[in-house]
Scaffold this motif. Structure first.
Motif, mmCIF file in Angstrom:
data_model
loop_
_atom_site.group_PDB
_atom_site.id
_atom_site.type_symbol
_atom_site.label_atom_id
_atom_site.label_comp_id
_atom_site.label_asym_id
_atom_site.label_seq_id
_atom_site.Cartn_x
_atom_site.Cartn_y
_atom_site.Cartn_z
ATOM 1 N N TRP A 88 -5.270 -3.195 -10.215
ATOM 2 C CA TRP A 88 -5.039 -4.512 -9.606
ATOM 3 C C TRP A 88 -4.967 -4.401 -8.084
ATOM 4 O O TRP A 88 -5.603 -5.181 -7.362
ATOM 5 C CB TRP A 88 -3.746 -5.106 -10.169
ATOM 6 C CG TRP A 88 -3.218 -6.269 -9.399
ATOM 7 C CD1 TRP A 88 -3.712 -7.526 -9.367
ATOM 8 C CD2 TRP A 88 -2.095 -6.264 -8.501
ATOM 9 N NE1 TRP A 88 -2.967 -8.327 -8.539
ATOM 10 C CE2 TRP A 88 -1.955 -7.577 -7.995
ATOM 11 C CE3 TRP A 88 -1.173 -5.297 -8.102
ATOM 12 C CZ2 TRP A 88 -0.952 -7.920 -7.094
ATOM 13 C CZ3 TRP A 88 -0.169 -5.633 -7.208
ATOM 14 C CH2 TRP A 88 -0.065 -6.939 -6.716
ATOM 15 N N ALA A 89 -4.218 -3.422 -7.577
ATOM 16 C CA ALA A 89 -4.103 -3.242 -6.130
ATOM 17 C C ALA A 89 -5.421 -2.827 -5.516
ATOM 18 O O ALA A 89 -5.789 -3.271 -4.414
ATOM 19 C CB ALA A 89 -3.017 -2.213 -5.813
ATOM 20 N N GLY A 138 -2.188 -13.051 -10.353
ATOM 21 C CA GLY A 138 -2.266 -11.869 -9.512
ATOM 22 C C GLY A 138 -3.312 -11.904 -8.430
ATOM 23 O O GLY A 138 -3.787 -10.846 -7.991
ATOM 24 N N VAL A 170 -0.446 -4.133 -0.566
ATOM 25 C CA VAL A 170 -1.720 -3.730 -1.164
ATOM 26 C C VAL A 170 -2.156 -2.370 -0.624
ATOM 27 O O VAL A 170 -2.635 -1.502 -1.378
ATOM 28 C CB VAL A 170 -2.789 -4.806 -0.894
ATOM 29 C CG1 VAL A 170 -4.170 -4.290 -1.292
ATOM 30 C CG2 VAL A 170 -2.461 -6.082 -1.653
ATOM 31 N N TRP A 226 -3.703 2.026 -8.882
ATOM 32 C CA TRP A 226 -3.472 0.819 -9.697
ATOM 33 C C TRP A 226 -4.688 -0.096 -9.551
ATOM 34 O O TRP A 226 -5.069 -0.496 -8.451
ATOM 35 C CB TRP A 226 -2.211 0.125 -9.188
ATOM 36 C CG TRP A 226 -1.643 -0.912 -10.105
ATOM 37 C CD1 TRP A 226 -2.225 -1.456 -11.193
ATOM 38 C CD2 TRP A 226 -0.351 -1.523 -9.983
ATOM 39 N NE1 TRP A 226 -1.409 -2.371 -11.775
ATOM 40 C CE2 TRP A 226 -0.235 -2.441 -11.054
ATOM 41 C CE3 TRP A 226 0.704 -1.389 -9.085
ATOM 42 C CZ2 TRP A 226 0.900 -3.218 -11.229
ATOM 43 C CZ3 TRP A 226 1.835 -2.143 -9.268
ATOM 44 C CH2 TRP A 226 1.936 -3.057 -10.333
ATOM 45 N N VAL A 271 0.276 0.293 -2.293
ATOM 46 C CA VAL A 271 0.197 0.423 -3.747
ATOM 47 C C VAL A 271 -1.193 0.871 -4.193
ATOM 48 O O VAL A 271 -1.338 1.555 -5.214
ATOM 49 C CB VAL A 271 0.592 -0.917 -4.410
ATOM 50 C CG1 VAL A 271 0.426 -0.837 -5.922
ATOM 51 C CG2 VAL A 271 2.032 -1.288 -4.057
ATOM 52 N N SER A 272 -2.217 0.523 -3.455
ATOM 53 C CA SER A 272 -3.581 0.910 -3.863
ATOM 54 C C SER A 272 -3.772 2.420 -3.867
ATOM 55 O O SER A 272 -4.694 2.927 -4.531
ATOM 56 C CB SER A 272 -4.605 0.247 -2.938
ATOM 57 O OG SER A 272 -4.441 0.701 -1.592
ATOM 58 N N LEU A 286 0.241 -13.129 -4.349
ATOM 59 C CA LEU A 286 1.100 -12.085 -3.780
ATOM 60 C C LEU A 286 1.644 -12.522 -2.426
ATOM 61 O O LEU A 286 2.828 -12.292 -2.119
ATOM 62 C CB LEU A 286 0.312 -10.780 -3.648
ATOM 63 C CG LEU A 286 1.074 -9.592 -3.057
ATOM 64 C CD1 LEU A 286 2.285 -9.240 -3.918
ATOM 65 C CD2 LEU A 286 0.157 -8.381 -2.894
ATOM 66 N N PRO A 321 -1.282 -7.952 -11.997
ATOM 67 C CA PRO A 321 -0.652 -6.638 -11.865
ATOM 68 C C PRO A 321 -0.224 -6.031 -13.198
ATOM 69 O O PRO A 321 -0.058 -4.814 -13.291
ATOM 70 C CB PRO A 321 0.563 -6.924 -10.977
ATOM 71 C CG PRO A 321 0.807 -8.379 -11.102
ATOM 72 C CD PRO A 321 -0.525 -9.005 -11.297
#
Length: 698
Positions: free
Chosen positions: A130-131, A181, A120, A128, A123-124, A186, A243
């Motif tokens: 979702w992240a 998600g 997280v 994104w 990727v954040s 995760l 995601p």
């Protein structure tokens, strides 16, 4: 029995899994003490101090990795997490012990929680949505450790259950992480991947990789289609923000019902290996991919027309099914050889050369066989020659309820048993049948295909004939029967029944019909012959006749060839006695037959195996225990156990006969098939009436 009950007591079970019991108790006690059993933990003011997540780690609350496993976020979670903890952690603790299981649980929890937080955090940074959402989320619960323990326990399963369980677990976790998600989804995915990699790397859990069988291709493809159906239900009726994007329900119940019905119809055909179902699945998958491609191509037009506000409005609906369909199509195309079964029953034939009963008998004389090998020549059996090095031989089988039941050992040259069994498996599976072998000898059981199971279903009783003497205390009952027959003028004759005059045949048939009528069910077949089989010119028949020409009993004996045309022994088949006749007629007939065959120089007589009778000292697994229960139910009707005890009067040695089958998933269908094989003429009403009568007598 008392020691067995003690081993199975609840207290003893708890002693085997103390960590699991303590963990479940801790979750329950803490849930009651904190009130989280009836209200969400996330609503408590102290929640952030004990929950894991990127915010907790960013603020330095690393101790939360040790406090979070003992809390549950919602009241209903206990109902879902308890089976996972008991099933996953409890199973692992039963197999590996408490210390190893504690290590697996803690390692899985740490890897899942910390690995998900790291993903997280990285990727954040890409923006994104979702992240970015997960950077503010907390989580509690023991599910990561429980899933890790479950994965390692699954690694101990035998093939093919190991692969099936892994596929089911991956599908479940994959659907939840891609669609729902949530942070815990995760974490589960990270823990699952790490556990599978570790269990495949550690020597204790490593298994030799092999290409799936045709059956496994079909089952995995079936599971994939069911997963796609579940995904479509989620995408059509369940809101999510995962995601792959967000989605709101847009479809009616009718749309969902139609999709689910179509998927289930196709999946069932794929499970059976039907070619038309495979084609339909390929067409359906291609249609879905084409539809997704058109949707993606039309995104600019939809944006310009104002039909959608953002591409994410469509991506959330279309991307995940597309990914699943790509994987499903690739799998089914690679394994296309497993889907060749014709839809029409008339065209589902075993792809092997047919052999006549006469040719089968000739090959039995040439190669020899087991004690029930001559039963393979009976007309109810189908006789085929299999491809490969064993093609000079033959196997006999019957088809019932979609099961191909090979009777006895394959009739093949020495050293070809394994090849014949493998060829039988391939050819029957290609015809959409479930293969199994009934009443196989120990050599055949040892040569069974890799992954197949073996369970003892009968005990053959064999009397060695060289130097046979009815002397000593052990033969007292037999000598008494012989002496009594001499006093009452009962004569023994060994004949070929087909050569006997009509009055003898009429008496044999009358005795047999009387015996059958007393059973309440039609005469059993398969491994139990009738008067028709006793008329075979190669079958010897022993009869007991008094001075007036009246028959008191009859036994038939099947030849047992040892190879090169030599008869090595004889197997007892038909046993019938006249009501009100000479009492110990069976003891007299069997003893006289054995003495007759001994005088002719044969090696042995087999008193044949009693179905559903197994050695008393054999280890009883779950399948054996079920067979014992079935045996106790049919005992009042056919007296298999009583017959087995009667044969002990002749001081035989014992050889086990086995049922060979692919795995436990086939047993229900095999049970139905064996019932139909033994009672082909019995109606459902006959079975129900007899079962009711048996229950009343017991």
């Amino acid at each position: 029995m008392e020691s067995d009950a003690r081993r199975r007591s609840p207290l003893t079970l708890l002693r085997r899994v103390p960590f699991t019991a303590a963990l479940v108790l801790a979750l329950l006690v803490i849930g009651i003490a904190t009130g989280t059993l009836w209200s969400p933990a996330s609503e408590k003011p102290w929640y952030a101090e004990f929950a894991t997540g990127l915010p907790a780690f960013a603020e330095g609350r690393w101790w939360t990795v040790f406090t979070s496993p003992f809390l549950l976020n919602a009241p209903y979670v206990f109902l879902t997490i308890a089976p996972l903890v008991i099933g996953g952690v409890g199973w692992a603790e039963w197999r590996f012990g408490s210390l190893r299981t504690i290590g697996l649980f803690l390692a899985g929890h740490l890897v899942g929680v910390l690995g998900a937080a790291g993903i997280v955090a990285v990727v954040s940074q890409t923006g994104w949505h979702w992240a970015e959402r997960l950077t503010t989320v907390y989580d509690v619960g023991p599910s990561c450790g429980a899933f890790t323990a479950l994965v390692f326990a699954i690694a101990t399963l035998p093939s093919p259950w190991r692969l099936r369980a892994r596929v089911a677990t991956v599908i479940w976790i994959g659907v939840s992480v891609l669609y729902l998600g949530q942070l815990h989804d995760l974490e589960h995915a990270v823990a699952l991947v790490a556990a599978m990699l570790a269990s495949g790397w550690l020597p204790a859990f490593r298994h030799r990789a092999s290409r799936p069988s045709a059956r496994e291709w079909r089952l995995i493809a079936f599971a994939g289609l069911i997963a796609i159906g579940a995904v479509q239900v989620l995408g059509l009726v369940v809101p999510y923000d995962g995601p792959l994007g967000s989605n709101e329900p847009v479809s009616s119940f009718l749309d969902v019902a139609i999709d689910v019905v179509v998927i289930l119809l196709i999946a069932n055909g794929v499970r059976r290996g039907y070619r038309v179902a495979w084609i339909a699945a390929i067409v359906l998958g291609a249609f879905n991919l084409l539809t997704a491609a058109l949707v993606f191509a039309a995104l600019p037009l939809l944006l310009d027309a104002g039909a959608i506000d953002s591409p994410l409005d469509v991506v959330g609906i279309a991307v995940a099914p597309t990914v699943y369909w790509i994987a499903q199509l690739a799998f089914m195309i690679i394994g296309r050889g497993a889907f060749r079964v014709p839809l029409r029953r008339s065209r589902r034939r075993v792809a092997a050369a047919t052999v006549t009963p006469e040719e089968t008998a000739a090959r039995i004389r040439r190669f020899g066989g087991g004690t029930i090998s001559w039963m393979v020549t009976w007309p109810e059996n189908r006789h085929i020659a299999l491809r490969g090095p064993a093609e000079a031989g033959v196997v006999g089988y019957q088809e019932h309820a979609g099961v191909a039941i090979m009777l006895g050992d394959p009739i093949v040259p020495a050293g070809s048993l394994g090849e014949a069994l493998a060829a039988f498996e391939r050819t029957t599976q290609d015809a959409g049948l479930i293969p199994c072998v009934f009443s196989a000898g120990t050599a055949t059981a040892t040569a069974r295909p890799e992954g197949w199971r073996s369970v003892i279903v009968a005990e053959d009783t064999i009397v060695d004939l060289p130097e046979l003497q009815f002397t000593g205390k052990a033969w007292g009952a037999v000598r008494t029967a012989i002496n009594k027959a001499e006093r009452e003028g009962i004569e023994f004759r060994m004949v070929r029944l087909a050569d006997e005059p009509w009055n003898v045949l009429a008496q044999v048939r009358a005795i047999s019909e009387q015996w059958t009528g007393d059973k309440g069910l039609p005469e059993m077949r398969f491994t139990l012959g009738t008067v028709a089989e006793a008329l075979d010119p190669e079958v010897r028949v022993g009869i007991a006749v008094d001075g007036e020409g009246s028959l008191h009993g009859v036994t038939s004996w099947l030849p047992v060839y040892g190879g090169d045309g030599r008869v090595a022994g004889w197997t007892l088949d038909l046993m019938r006695r006249r009501d009100g006749g000479f009492g110990p007629v069976m003891e007299f007939l069997i003893a006289s037959s054995a003495r007759h065959f001994s005088g002719e120089g044969y090696d042995f007589v087999s008193l044949s195996g009693a179905p559903l009778v197994r050695p008393a000292d054999a280890e009883a697994g779950p399948v054996d225990q079920v067979l014992e229960q079935i045996g106790s139910l049919v005992e009042p009707l056919y007296g298999f156990a009583s017959l087995h005890r009667f044969k002990q009067k002749f001081n035989p040695r014992h050889e086990s006969l086995h049922l060979l089958y692919r795995d436990e998933g086939d047993l229900p269908r095999i049970g139905v098939a064996l019932t139909r094989a033994y009672l082909p003429d019995a109606s459902l009403r006959d079975l129900v009436t007899s079962a009711a009568g048996t229950a009343a007598r017991t």
